[in-house]
Enzyme design. Structure first.
Site, PDB file in Angstrom:
ATOM      1  N   LYS A  65      35.589  39.775  49.954  1.00  0.00           N
ATOM      2  CA  LYS A  65      35.290  38.289  50.271  1.00  0.00           C
ATOM      3  C   LYS A  65      36.785  37.739  50.239  1.00  0.00           C
ATOM      4  CE  LYS A  65      30.955  37.961  47.681  1.00  0.00           C
ATOM      5  NZ  LYS A  65      30.428  37.189  46.817  1.00  0.00           N
ATOM      6  N   ASP A 100      27.990  30.979  48.546  1.00  0.00           N
ATOM      7  CA  ASP A 100      27.693  31.241  47.102  1.00  0.00           C
ATOM      8  C   ASP A 100      27.889  29.737  46.661  1.00  0.00           C
ATOM      9  OD1 ASP A 100      27.393  34.071  47.185  1.00  0.00           O
ATOM     10  OD2 ASP A 100      29.725  34.338  46.928  1.00  0.00           O
ATOM     11  N   GLY A 127      34.681  35.927  40.361  1.00  0.00           N
ATOM     12  CA  GLY A 127      34.298  35.342  41.749  1.00  0.00           C
ATOM     13  C   GLY A 127      33.293  34.551  41.669  1.00  0.00           C
TER      14      GLY A 127
HETATM   15  P1  NAP Z   1      34.088  39.374  38.356  1.00  0.00           P
HETATM   16  O1  NAP Z   1      34.645  38.515  39.381  1.00  0.00           O
HETATM   17  O2  NAP Z   1      34.080  40.820  38.026  1.00  0.00           O
HETATM   18  O3  NAP Z   1      34.266  38.752  36.803  1.00  0.00           O
HETATM   19  C1  NAP Z   1      33.285  39.215  35.849  1.00  0.00           C
HETATM   20  C2  NAP Z   1      33.317  38.118  34.491  1.00  0.00           C
HETATM   21  O4  NAP Z   1      32.783  38.640  33.451  1.00  0.00           O
HETATM   22  C3  NAP Z   1      35.054  37.824  34.141  1.00  0.00           C
HETATM   23  O5  NAP Z   1      34.984  36.400  33.824  1.00  0.00           O
HETATM   24  C4  NAP Z   1      34.822  38.623  32.935  1.00  0.00           C
HETATM   25  O6  NAP Z   1      35.587  38.230  31.665  1.00  0.00           O
HETATM   26  C5  NAP Z   1      33.498  38.609  32.527  1.00  0.00           C
HETATM   27  N1  NAP Z   1      32.768  39.629  31.613  1.00  0.00           N
HETATM   28  C6  NAP Z   1      32.682  40.844  31.783  1.00  0.00           C
HETATM   29  N2  NAP Z   1      32.345  41.369  30.708  1.00  0.00           N
HETATM   30  C7  NAP Z   1      32.328  40.724  29.712  1.00  0.00           C
HETATM   31  C8  NAP Z   1      31.868  40.721  28.234  1.00  0.00           C
HETATM   32  N3  NAP Z   1      31.410  41.836  27.826  1.00  0.00           N
HETATM   33  N4  NAP Z   1      31.824  39.358  27.451  1.00  0.00           N
HETATM   34  C9  NAP Z   1      32.421  38.606  28.097  1.00  0.00           C
HETATM   35  N5  NAP Z   1      32.844  38.338  29.319  1.00  0.00           N
HETATM   36  C10 NAP Z   1      32.779  39.258  30.008  1.00  0.00           C
HETATM   37  O7  NAP Z   1      32.294  39.496  38.801  1.00  0.00           O
HETATM   38  P2  NAP Z   1      31.686  38.323  39.700  1.00  0.00           P
HETATM   39  O8  NAP Z   1      31.975  38.836  40.963  1.00  0.00           O
HETATM   40  O9  NAP Z   1      32.334  37.034  39.322  1.00  0.00           O
HETATM   41  O10 NAP Z   1      30.290  38.626  39.095  1.00  0.00           O
HETATM   42  C11 NAP Z   1      29.640  38.082  37.990  1.00  0.00           C
HETATM   43  C12 NAP Z   1      28.242  38.352  37.852  1.00  0.00           C
HETATM   44  O11 NAP Z   1      27.552  37.416  38.613  1.00  0.00           O
HETATM   45  C13 NAP Z   1      27.595  39.698  38.132  1.00  0.00           C
HETATM   46  O12 NAP Z   1      26.640  40.192  37.494  1.00  0.00           O
HETATM   47  C14 NAP Z   1      27.186  39.439  39.708  1.00  0.00           C
HETATM   48  O13 NAP Z   1      26.185  40.355  40.058  1.00  0.00           O
HETATM   49  C15 NAP Z   1      26.629  38.110  39.705  1.00  0.00           C
HETATM   50  N6  NAP Z   1      26.721  37.491  40.991  1.00  0.00           N
HETATM   51  C16 NAP Z   1      25.493  36.912  41.251  1.00  0.00           C
HETATM   52  C17 NAP Z   1      25.619  36.201  42.517  1.00  0.00           C
HETATM   53  C18 NAP Z   1      24.122  35.785  43.044  1.00  0.00           C
HETATM   54  O14 NAP Z   1      23.899  35.439  44.219  1.00  0.00           O
HETATM   55  N7  NAP Z   1      23.180  35.563  42.288  1.00  0.00           N
HETATM   56  C19 NAP Z   1      26.558  36.069  43.389  1.00  0.00           C
HETATM   57  C20 NAP Z   1      27.797  36.700  42.923  1.00  0.00           C
HETATM   58  C21 NAP Z   1      27.814  37.299  41.689  1.00  0.00           C
HETATM   59  P3  NAP Z   1      37.395  38.678  31.739  1.00  0.00           P
HETATM   60  O15 NAP Z   1      38.124  37.975  32.756  1.00  0.00           O
HETATM   61  O16 NAP Z   1      37.679  38.441  30.347  1.00  0.00           O
HETATM   62  O17 NAP Z   1      37.357  40.079  32.092  1.00  0.00           O
END
Ligand code: NAP
Length: 266
Positions: A65, A100, A127
């Site tokens: 992305k 998104d 993200g």
């Molecule tokens: P990312 O960039 O890897 O960010 C992950 C986030 O989760 C970070 O803020 C991280 O905090 C936090 N985190 C991870 N483990 C944690 C824990 N045990 N306790 C507290 N916070 C924790 O991931 P992303 O791309 O943003 O995706 C996040 C979620 O959204 C995923 O499950 C993804 O599948 C979903 N998503 C869904 C859509 C949709 O269309 N519905 C679109 C995009 C993403 P730290 O900064 O402290 O590591």
């Protein structure tokens, strides 16, 4: 035949192909939607190749992305969020969108939830959180960004007008005054955990979870038990696809057909 696809790595379990193919078939559009699993060190070649081959549009997913940003004419959503999830190959070159962000707002609209003037809590700073924080702000909400790594919450909040950054310890207090609480962390993905304490929920708010596996996460189940309205993560996935489809084809997307195709594959 028009050719659309999703580019990422991995992409084999993507739900975009059945969702978009169902929409093309419903409207009688002669188009196919395929998966492209690109090598990370060849991503620029992959984008140029897609353009050279006359591919009509791409959904861009992880981990590309950000790479896509260099390759497209960015629209406002892309400039704000700093990431591209949709490319439209136009006669004037590739144009990048972040559906998104716009799709999340469409999902809230679909559920008759107005964001203007609300207090929204976004948990996460990755993200998905970026798309939600910029989207909510654009829709008129005051945004509190809460993250396990607090410095990242402050960094994101510094970029978003009227936003504040917080550590997870402040989440219960922020939830008490919130109209919208959104999980944009990966907590709850294929597990029965929630990033929000169950006793912090109240019935006078809307809970949104970006996680869509499972559809009813612990986060949403706890919110519903307290009487809150819930919106699951498949709605975000659906409407990012709806926005992309309408950009690519200029047609109104068959939302119900896409929703059914998506949910039947979850
Ligand atoms: P990312 O960039 O890897 O960010 C992950 C986030 O989760 C970070 O803020 C991280 O905090 C936090 N985190 C991870 N483990 C944690 C824990 N045990 N306790 C507290 N916070 C924790 O991931 P992303 O791309 O943003 O995706 C996040 C979620 O959204 C995923 O499950 C993804 O599948 C979903 N998503 C869904 C859509 C949709 O269309 N519905 C679109 C995009 C993403 P730290 O900064 O402290 O590591």
């Amino acid at each position: 035949m028009d050719v659309y696809g999703i580019i990422g790595n991995p992409v084999e379990h993507s739900l975009s192909p059945p969702m978009h193919q169902a929409a093309f078939d419903e409207l009688g559009i002669d188009a196919t939607f395929v998966t492209f699993e690109a090598e990370e060190d060849r991503i620029e070649d992959a984008f140029r190749g897609a353009e050279a081959l006359g591919i009509d549009g791409l959904t861009v997913t992880l981990p590309f992305k950000h790479d896509a940003f260099e390759f497209v004419e960015p629209t406002k959503s892309v400039r704000r969020v700093g990431a591209v999830n949709t490319i439209d190959f136009t006669d004037d070159g590739p144009v990048g969108y972040n559906t998104d962000m716009t799709g999340t707002l469409s999902a809230f609209e679909h559920h008759d939830v107005a964001l203007d003037g609300t207090s929204a809590v976004v948990v996460g700073a990755g993200g998905a959180a970026r798309a939600l924080a910029f989207g909510f702000e654009e829709a008129g909400a005051d945004v509190a960004v809460v993250n396990r790594t607090e410095s990242k919450a402050h960094d994101l909040a510094d970029e978003v007008p009227r936003a504040s950054g917080h550590g997870l310890d402040e989440l219960p207090d922020l939830m008490a005054d919130a109209d919208v609480v959104a999980n944009a962390t990966s907590v709850g993905l294929e597990s029965d955990e929630s990033v929000a304490p169950a006793d912090a929920w109240h019935g006078d708010c809307v809970a949104f979870d970006a996680v869509y596996k499972p559809l009813e996460t612990r986060f949403l189940a706890d919110a519903a038990a307290a009487g809150a309205q819930t919106i699951d993560g498949a709605w975000m996935l659906l409407f990012q696809g709806v926005d992309a489809f309408e950009m690519w084809t200029g047609e109104d997307a068959p939302v119900d057909v896409m929703n059914e195709a998506l949910r039947s594959h979850l």
